[in-house]
Design a protein around this motif. Structure first.
Motif, PDB file in Angstrom:
ATOM      1  N   PRO A 100       0.819  -1.220   0.000  1.00 23.48           N
ATOM      2  CA  PRO A 100       0.000   0.000   0.000  1.00 23.48           C
ATOM      3  C   PRO A 100       0.856   1.275   0.000  1.00 23.48           C
ATOM      4  O   PRO A 100       0.570   2.228  -0.719  1.00 23.48           O
ATOM      5  CB  PRO A 100      -0.834  -0.117   1.281  1.00 23.48           C
ATOM      6  CG  PRO A 100      -0.922  -1.592   1.533  1.00 23.48           C
ATOM      7  CD  PRO A 100       0.428  -2.131   1.092  1.00 23.48           C
ATOM      8  N   GLN A 101       1.932   1.257   0.786  1.00 23.37           N
ATOM      9  CA  GLN A 101       2.820   2.423   0.836  1.00 23.37           C
ATOM     10  C   GLN A 101       3.574   2.575  -0.482  1.00 23.37           C
ATOM     11  O   GLN A 101       3.770   3.695  -0.971  1.00 23.37           O
ATOM     12  CB  GLN A 101       3.802   2.291   2.008  1.00 23.37           C
ATOM     13  CG  GLN A 101       3.134   2.355   3.357  1.00 23.37           C
ATOM     14  CD  GLN A 101       2.616   1.003   3.863  1.00 23.37           C
ATOM     15  OE1 GLN A 101       2.481   0.030   3.121  1.00 23.37           O
ATOM     16  NE2 GLN A 101       2.311   0.958   5.143  1.00 23.37           N
ATOM     17  N   GLN A 119      -0.637  -1.507  -7.215  1.00 23.04           N
ATOM     18  CA  GLN A 119      -2.075  -1.452  -6.919  1.00 23.04           C
ATOM     19  C   GLN A 119      -2.688  -2.857  -6.955  1.00 23.04           C
ATOM     20  O   GLN A 119      -3.510  -3.201  -6.115  1.00 23.04           O
ATOM     21  CB  GLN A 119      -2.797  -0.529  -7.905  1.00 23.04           C
ATOM     22  CG  GLN A 119      -2.468   0.927  -7.742  1.00 23.04           C
ATOM     23  CD  GLN A 119      -2.980   1.523  -6.440  1.00 23.04           C
ATOM     24  OE1 GLN A 119      -3.667   0.892  -5.650  1.00 23.04           O
ATOM     25  NE2 GLN A 119      -2.647   2.781  -6.217  1.00 23.04           N
ATOM     26  N   THR A 163      -2.008  -4.665  -3.811  1.00 26.50           N
ATOM     27  CA  THR A 163      -2.801  -4.199  -2.667  1.00 26.50           C
ATOM     28  C   THR A 163      -4.235  -4.691  -2.757  1.00 26.50           C
ATOM     29  O   THR A 163      -5.009  -4.536  -1.820  1.00 26.50           O
ATOM     30  CB  THR A 163      -2.836  -2.655  -2.564  1.00 26.50           C
ATOM     31  OG1 THR A 163      -3.582  -2.133  -3.669  1.00 26.50           O
ATOM     32  CG2 THR A 163      -1.453  -2.058  -2.507  1.00 26.50           C
ATOM     33  N   GLU A 189       2.232   6.281  -7.146  1.00 23.38           N
ATOM     34  CA  GLU A 189       1.197   7.214  -7.615  1.00 23.38           C
ATOM     35  C   GLU A 189       1.698   8.650  -7.526  1.00 23.38           C
ATOM     36  O   GLU A 189       1.447   9.461  -8.431  1.00 23.38           O
ATOM     37  CB  GLU A 189      -0.096   7.045  -6.810  1.00 23.38           C
ATOM     38  CG  GLU A 189      -0.808   5.732  -7.047  1.00 23.38           C
ATOM     39  CD  GLU A 189      -1.700   5.729  -8.277  1.00 23.38           C
ATOM     40  OE1 GLU A 189      -1.803   6.757  -8.987  1.00 23.38           O
ATOM     41  OE2 GLU A 189      -2.294   4.670  -8.540  1.00 23.38           O
ATOM     42  N   ASN A 225      -6.264  -3.500  -5.140  1.00 25.69           N
ATOM     43  CA  ASN A 225      -7.015  -2.446  -5.812  1.00 25.69           C
ATOM     44  C   ASN A 225      -6.992  -2.719  -7.320  1.00 25.69           C
ATOM     45  O   ASN A 225      -6.299  -2.056  -8.081  1.00 25.69           O
ATOM     46  CB  ASN A 225      -6.433  -1.073  -5.483  1.00 25.69           C
ATOM     47  CG  ASN A 225      -7.308   0.061  -5.959  1.00 25.69           C
ATOM     48  OD1 ASN A 225      -8.252  -0.132  -6.723  1.00 25.69           O
ATOM     49  ND2 ASN A 225      -6.986   1.265  -5.508  1.00 25.69           N
ATOM     50  N   ALA A 234       2.492   1.644  -3.405  1.00 25.77           N
ATOM     51  CA  ALA A 234       1.517   2.147  -4.376  1.00 25.77           C
ATOM     52  C   ALA A 234       1.345   3.654  -4.232  1.00 25.77           C
ATOM     53  O   ALA A 234       1.291   4.378  -5.236  1.00 25.77           O
ATOM     54  CB  ALA A 234       0.176   1.433  -4.203  1.00 25.77           C
ATOM     55  N   GLU A 235       1.281   4.141  -3.000  1.00 26.75           N
ATOM     56  CA  GLU A 235       1.157   5.592  -2.767  1.00 26.75           C
ATOM     57  C   GLU A 235       2.343   6.341  -3.365  1.00 26.75           C
ATOM     58  O   GLU A 235       2.172   7.389  -3.995  1.00 26.75           O
ATOM     59  CB  GLU A 235       1.082   5.892  -1.274  1.00 26.75           C
ATOM     60  CG  GLU A 235      -0.253   5.628  -0.651  1.00 26.75           C
ATOM     61  CD  GLU A 235      -0.265   6.027   0.817  1.00 26.75           C
ATOM     62  OE1 GLU A 235       0.435   6.994   1.197  1.00 26.75           O
ATOM     63  OE2 GLU A 235      -0.984   5.370   1.584  1.00 26.75           O
TER      64      GLU A 235
END
Length: 87
Positions: free
Chosen positions: A38-39, A65, A68, A45, A70, A41-42
């Motif tokens: 998740p981190q 993503q 995660t 992004e 998503n 992916a952030e």
């Protein structure tokens, strides 16, 4: 073994670059290495926001993503890749 201390030390290194893009890329690589998707992916992004046409970043952000869970966002990013870049 990926310890909290080693992750924090690696992240601290990437706070130094003057380039926001390099900071995001470095942090994303550390989070990916630590399997903190998740981190990662952030960060991918955030890097993608700075260079929205980057095929490499589109692919990496899509992969992160997907990892995660998503899948909708992963598909959106994958759709932006040129046909020859999609596996």
């Amino acid at each position: 073994m990926k310890t909290r201390h080693s992750i924090l030390a690696a992240l601290e290194f990437w706070e130094r670059p003057d380039s926001r893009l390099m900071r995001h890329l470095g942090r994303a690589s550390i989070f990916s290495w630590a399997r903190m998707f998740p981190q990662a992916a952030e960060e991918y992004e955030a890097a993608l926001a700075l260079t929205p046409e980057s095929r490499d970043l589109l692919s990496r952000a899509s992969d992160a993503q997907r990892l995660t869970g998503n899948l909708k966002r992963a598909a959106e990013l994958a759709e932006r890749l040129p046909p020859s870049a999609v596996p």
